[in-house]
Design a protein around this motif. Sequence first.
Motif, PDB file in Angstrom:
ATOM      1  N   SER A  71       0.851  -1.189   0.000  1.00 16.33           N
ATOM      2  CA  SER A  71       0.000   0.000   0.000  1.00 16.33           C
ATOM      3  C   SER A  71       0.890   1.244   0.000  1.00 16.33           C
ATOM      4  O   SER A  71       2.106   1.155   0.242  1.00 16.33           O
ATOM      5  CB  SER A  71      -0.900   0.002   1.231  1.00 16.33           C
ATOM      6  N   ASP A  72       0.299   2.401  -0.256  1.00 24.80           N
ATOM      7  CA  ASP A  72       1.068   3.645  -0.235  1.00 24.80           C
ATOM      8  C   ASP A  72       1.717   3.857   1.129  1.00 24.80           C
ATOM      9  O   ASP A  72       2.863   4.307   1.223  1.00 24.80           O
ATOM     10  CB  ASP A  72       0.172   4.837  -0.591  1.00 24.80           C
ATOM     11  N   MET A  73       0.989   3.515   2.191  1.00 20.51           N
ATOM     12  CA  MET A  73       1.515   3.683   3.543  1.00 20.51           C
ATOM     13  C   MET A  73       2.696   2.737   3.786  1.00 20.51           C
ATOM     14  O   MET A  73       3.715   3.134   4.349  1.00 20.51           O
ATOM     15  CB  MET A  73       0.420   3.420   4.579  1.00 20.51           C
ATOM     16  N   GLN A  74       2.576   1.500   3.321  1.00 22.81           N
ATOM     17  CA  GLN A  74       3.662   0.534   3.499  1.00 22.81           C
ATOM     18  C   GLN A  74       4.894   0.955   2.698  1.00 22.81           C
ATOM     19  O   GLN A  74       6.024   0.852   3.172  1.00 22.81           O
ATOM     20  CB  GLN A  74       3.216  -0.859   3.066  1.00 22.81           C
ATOM     21  N   PHE A  75       4.679   1.455   1.475  1.00 22.98           N
ATOM     22  CA  PHE A  75       5.810   1.859   0.652  1.00 22.98           C
ATOM     23  C   PHE A  75       6.502   3.080   1.261  1.00 22.98           C
ATOM     24  O   PHE A  75       7.731   3.179   1.251  1.00 22.98           O
ATOM     25  CB  PHE A  75       5.379   2.139  -0.788  1.00 22.98           C
ATOM     26  N   ALA A  76       5.728   4.005   1.816  1.00 26.38           N
ATOM     27  CA  ALA A  76       6.314   5.167   2.493  1.00 26.38           C
ATOM     28  C   ALA A  76       7.139   4.711   3.704  1.00 26.38           C
ATOM     29  O   ALA A  76       8.229   5.235   3.960  1.00 26.38           O
ATOM     30  CB  ALA A  76       5.221   6.143   2.915  1.00 26.38           C
ATOM     31  N   GLU A  77       6.612   3.733   4.437  1.00 33.97           N
ATOM     32  CA  GLU A  77       7.342   3.186   5.583  1.00 33.97           C
ATOM     33  C   GLU A  77       8.647   2.533   5.119  1.00 33.97           C
ATOM     34  O   GLU A  77       9.698   2.719   5.731  1.00 33.97           O
ATOM     35  CB  GLU A  77       6.465   2.164   6.314  1.00 33.97           C
ATOM     36  N   LEU A  78       8.580   1.779   4.027  1.00 32.93           N
ATOM     37  CA  LEU A  78       9.777   1.143   3.483  1.00 32.93           C
ATOM     38  C   LEU A  78      10.822   2.202   3.118  1.00 32.93           C
ATOM     39  O   LEU A  78      12.004   2.047   3.452  1.00 32.93           O
ATOM     40  CB  LEU A  78       9.423   0.298   2.254  1.00 32.93           C
ATOM     41  N   CYS A  79      10.411   3.256   2.443  1.00 30.83           N
ATOM     42  CA  CYS A  79      11.350   4.319   2.057  1.00 30.83           C
ATOM     43  C   CYS A  79      11.988   4.950   3.292  1.00 30.83           C
ATOM     44  O   CYS A  79      13.188   5.241   3.296  1.00 30.83           O
ATOM     45  CB  CYS A  79      10.651   5.373   1.210  1.00 30.83           C
ATOM     46  N   LYS A  80      11.220   5.148   4.329  1.00 34.29           N
ATOM     47  CA  LYS A  80      11.746   5.722   5.575  1.00 34.29           C
ATOM     48  C   LYS A  80      12.792   4.791   6.187  1.00 34.29           C
ATOM     49  O   LYS A  80      13.863   5.231   6.611  1.00 34.29           O
ATOM     50  CB  LYS A  80      10.604   5.965   6.564  1.00 34.29           C
ATOM     51  N   ILE A  81      12.488   3.491   6.218  1.00 28.95           N
ATOM     52  CA  ILE A  81      13.434   2.512   6.756  1.00 28.95           C
ATOM     53  C   ILE A  81      14.724   2.513   5.940  1.00 28.95           C
ATOM     54  O   ILE A  81      15.826   2.493   6.490  1.00 28.95           O
ATOM     55  CB  ILE A  81      12.808   1.097   6.771  1.00 28.95           C
TER      56      ILE A  81
END
Length: 169
Positions: A71-81
Amino acid sequence: MINEAQKADEPSLVGRLYFVMNLYAGDVLEGAARRVGVSQANSSRWAHAWNDAGVDGLRPSFGGRPPPKLSDMQFAELCKILKEGQPWTPRAIHTLIEDRYGVTYDSAHLSRKLRESGMHYVIKPRPMDPRSPENADEILAERLAKALGEEYEKADEQEDDPVVLGFFR
């Protein structure tokens, strides 16, 4: 029918209707397929769809693209990590995604998605090849001495920094 499909902005249906029109004009399957630029397999499938259900059989039945794996939220979290834990190898990124989210990505697709989000793989140079032995300089000196003979040994005694003209295997 073709005009209605054009007004309804259904380009796939328009091409398929032209294919059927070519069949009614006397073309065989190969000729009609060639005129609209499709394969023999598609032309056979379209002819069966026309015979079975008419115009409705020719309408594309796919629903578009599959939903994204993250999801967009998961991908944003991945980018942050990824930004916080730099540097990452491509293999480590794939492992992270699989472990954390339970999905896998094709390497080319993942790198494209990361580039679109402003991230890029960066090649980090290694100061030394980790496979090289610790005494690599000594091994090189011995091999050069064997290859170049006595002149090299005499020149090595006289100069602190001898000139090496090539590498030998």
